[in-house]
Design an enzyme around this catalytic site. Sequence first.
Site, short mmCIF file in Angstrom:
data_model
loop_
_atom_site.label_atom_id
_atom_site.label_comp_id
_atom_site.label_asym_id
_atom_site.label_seq_id
_atom_site.Cartn_x
_atom_site.Cartn_y
_atom_site.Cartn_z
CB CYS A 84 -0.96 -0.01 1.19
SG CYS A 84 -2.18 -1.30 1.06
NE ARG A 92 1.46 -7.65 -2.08
CZ ARG A 92 0.10 -7.57 -2.11
NH1 ARG A 92 -0.50 -7.04 -3.16
NH2 ARG A 92 -0.62 -8.02 -1.09
C1 UDX Z 1 -1.18 0.09 5.50
C2 UDX Z 1 -2.11 1.00 6.30
O1 UDX Z 1 -1.71 1.00 7.66
C3 UDX Z 1 -3.54 0.52 6.18
O2 UDX Z 1 -4.43 1.42 6.84
C4 UDX Z 1 -3.94 0.47 4.71
O3 UDX Z 1 -5.21 0.00 4.55
C5 UDX Z 1 -2.98 -0.41 3.96
O4 UDX Z 1 -1.64 0.04 4.14
P1 UDX Z 1 -0.03 -2.26 5.80
O5 UDX Z 1 0.57 -2.04 4.46
O6 UDX Z 1 -0.60 -3.59 6.12
O7 UDX Z 1 -1.20 -1.17 6.06
O8 UDX Z 1 1.13 -1.98 6.82
P2 UDX Z 1 1.43 -1.04 8.07
O9 UDX Z 1 1.23 -1.80 9.33
O10 UDX Z 1 0.75 0.23 7.91
O11 UDX Z 1 3.00 -0.84 7.85
C6 UDX Z 1 3.46 -0.25 6.66
C7 UDX Z 1 4.97 -0.14 6.70
O12 UDX Z 1 5.35 0.82 7.67
C8 UDX Z 1 5.66 -1.44 7.10
O13 UDX Z 1 6.84 -1.58 6.34
C9 UDX Z 1 5.97 -1.22 8.58
O14 UDX Z 1 7.09 -1.95 9.01
C10 UDX Z 1 6.29 0.29 8.59
N1 UDX Z 1 6.08 0.93 9.90
C11 UDX Z 1 4.84 1.01 10.44
C12 UDX Z 1 7.20 1.49 10.55
O15 UDX Z 1 8.33 1.40 10.06
N2 UDX Z 1 6.99 2.14 11.73
C13 UDX Z 1 5.77 2.26 12.30
O16 UDX Z 1 5.67 2.87 13.37
C14 UDX Z 1 4.65 1.67 11.64
#
Ligand code: UDX
Length: 432
Positions: A263, A331
């Site tokens: 995403c 991904r």
């Molecule tokens: C995200 C959005 O959170 C969600 O609302 C949307 O619908 C889809 O995209 P997702 O891709 O599942 O969800 O992952 P998320 O938990 O948001 O993490 C995204 C990335 O950010 C990951 O690589 C995660 O490791 C990173 N991340 C997240 C951080 O590095 N630090 C954080 O504090 C939070």
Amino acid sequence: MKICMIGSGYVGLVSGVCFADLGNNVICVDKETNKIDNLKNGIIPIYEPGLEELVKKNFKNGNLNFSTNLKDSVSKSDIIFICVGTPTKKNTNAADLSQIFAVTREIKKSIKKYKIIVTKSTVPVATGDEIEKILSTSKLKKLFSVVSNPEFLREGEAIRDFIYPDRIVIGTSEIRANKIMKNLYSPLISKGANYLNTNRRAAELIKYASNAFLASKITFINEISNLCENIGVNIEDVSIGMGLDKRIGSRFLRAGPAYGGSCFPKDTRAITDTGIKFKTDLSLIKSVIKSNDNRTNLLLKRVQHILKNKIKDKIICFLGVTFKANTDDMRESSCLKMIPFLSKKGANINYFDPSGKKKILQKIKNVNYLSSIKEACLNADLVIIHTEWNEFKSINFKNLVKKKNFSIYDMRNIYSYKKMKRDNIKYFCIGR
Ligand code: UDX
């Protein structure tokens, strides 16, 4: 209500089974016969905690069904959710909407009585207008409404996020459609979920703006963590200090590797493309994309520094290779850049991931999947903790790693560096 989810991937399957579990009659449709046959036999195509049980329960009680017959499923349903993929179009930043429009043309053939067509896939602003144009014939004019209802599910927490959403966003200016959608979500609203009805374009933009903002927040804290490393300050203290300000909020302030997944990377690119279409320079989001792309190079420089630039024949162990914990999704995982780079430098890479072996890593030279943390760490010169799975949080590295002078690079700051120091382990982390 009679609901049809077109596309049984992440969004379609999770939302579909949750709607079924709320007592609705749901048909999940997909053109992949294999996937549908497997689903009928309780075989789930994605890794998501709790999903298998919920699918089996609702398939058994008849609330949930699977089909490859789009025409029949649409004609049987009142609300049609479009949940097909909108990946980035090759060599562009734009979202590829070909599947959205192909499904719309199919739906058009099956509208005999009033239906609500809902986009749940992440679609750029004004896509609903395009869908409406495709469906609009004199005969069908009053027989449908096109609504935007973006999802905000996170992989690994998707079912929880559906049942306890921060908000439900419904994009339509039609009273009738809004009433029906509000009724559909009433079980969640009565549990305290916020319900926001706005116009369709605003709802489409809320999705992109939210993801772009979260990606910016992570990139911001990652850059501040670089500063902390040079000042000698602990990034976690800074995150806590910032997060206590309610205007900032403590969530999504964990510094780590570059953000990845299906995403954030795709949606930040797509919104910059929408910016161009609507003559708006989204310079901030462009910088976020650039900074995030550079982050992996920065962490790789750190790896080379830890190994004193002697990478050849070193054994590097990766604990976790997916883009984050609790998912099997590779991904845009930063490992897809780091591992080939280190392999080219002559390193031998062992990895363990609780979600299993990764096909995409098989073709890279000197990369081996080991089926336990112990085996993966055994001969390591460097252990890289790439994702924050629970099973990585209480490892006794001294017992596991044979070599005396091994190092650890904790890219998720899951260990206390004071304890590591006390244990005489060469420990490197993020922003501390
Ligand atoms: C995200 C959005 O959170 C969600 O609302 C949307 O619908 C889809 O995209 P997702 O891709 O599942 O969800 O992952 P998320 O938990 O948001 O993490 C995204 C990335 O950010 C990951 O690589 C995660 O490791 C990173 N991340 C997240 C951080 O590095 N630090 C954080 O504090 C939070």
